[in-house]
Scaffold this active site. Structure first.
Site, mmCIF file in Angstrom:
data_model
loop_
_atom_site.group_PDB
_atom_site.id
_atom_site.type_symbol
_atom_site.label_atom_id
_atom_site.label_comp_id
_atom_site.label_asym_id
_atom_site.label_seq_id
_atom_site.Cartn_x
_atom_site.Cartn_y
_atom_site.Cartn_z
ATOM 1 N N ASN A 128 50.226 32.515 41.724
ATOM 2 C CA ASN A 128 51.990 31.933 41.026
ATOM 3 C C ASN A 128 51.245 31.575 40.847
ATOM 4 O O ASN A 128 50.257 30.374 40.498
ATOM 5 C CB ASN A 128 52.435 31.882 42.123
ATOM 6 C CG ASN A 128 54.515 31.522 41.821
ATOM 7 O OD1 ASN A 128 53.353 30.516 41.918
ATOM 8 N ND2 ASN A 128 54.754 32.052 41.725
ATOM 9 N N CYS A 161 55.860 38.044 41.182
ATOM 10 C CA CYS A 161 56.686 37.512 42.072
ATOM 11 C C CYS A 161 58.412 37.447 41.861
ATOM 12 O O CYS A 161 59.317 37.457 41.431
ATOM 13 C CB CYS A 161 56.480 36.080 42.000
ATOM 14 S SG CYS A 161 55.602 34.629 41.000
#
Length: 190
Positions: A128, A161
């Site tokens: 991320n 994500c």
């Protein structure tokens, strides 16, 4: 007519850690095994994303999973015999932290600690964006660069994500071309 001799392929290790980008590794291994003798090593968490059976079939050899001694062979020693390059893809923030701080609690981290960058070790950070940009992660990556680890920087794109940012694993073709460049080969399977 004499049977043709099989050319010995250059041995490389592909270490897989537990990030979502691990789903791309079967395609990478399939392409790499055309030109290389590929030994896959997986962390326990990587097995949550792709199975050892899949990578075993694609590489043509058993995937190394543990530090267990097999037939008197110590895996973090024996697997390094004749290895010319190690690739870690994807490399999670957790694995990068372990590597930067010398933790050796599984086969892959123990093997890398033993290897100590004696051959090129290429890391493909994948995580991320906020994890990638975190000061702790950046310090760990800087430490690894200073120790001689090579990097293929993550891409900026839409991440698993749902966020857009830096942290996506490099494209398979980029990874393959980088390995070929380090080993002085040219890709025949793009």
């Amino acid at each position: 007519m004499q049977p043709s001799k099989k050319l010995k392929k250059t041995k490389i290790i592909v270490g897989v850690t537990g990030g979502i980008a691990a789903y791309k590794i079967p395609d990478l291994v399939r392409k790499l095994q055309v030109n290389y003798d590929v030994q896959v090593i997986m962390t326990k968490s990587a097995q949550d994303f792709v199975t050892p059976t899949t990578l075993s079939v694609l590489s043509g050899k058993n995937v190394a999973l543990s530090l267990d001694v097999d037939n008197g062979l110590i895996p973090h020693i024996s697997l390094l015999q004749d290895v010319k390059l190690v690739l870690i893809a994807p490399m999670t923030a957790n694995f990068g932290a372990k590597l930067a701080h010398g933790f050796a609690d599984d086969l892959l981290s123990t093997l890398l600690l033993k290897l100590n960058c004696e051959v090129p070790v290429i890391l493909c950070p994948s995580m991320n964006t906020q994890m990638f940009l975190n000061v702790a992660t950046q310090e760990n990556l800087k430490t690894l660069k200073n120790r001689g680890y090579e990097f293929i920087e993550p891409r900026t794109s839409l991440l698993a994500c749902g966020e857009y940012g830096t942290g996506a694993m490099p494209e398979i073709t980029t990874i393959q071309a980088t390995i070929d460049a380090f080993l002085g080969k040219s890709s025949t399977n793009k």
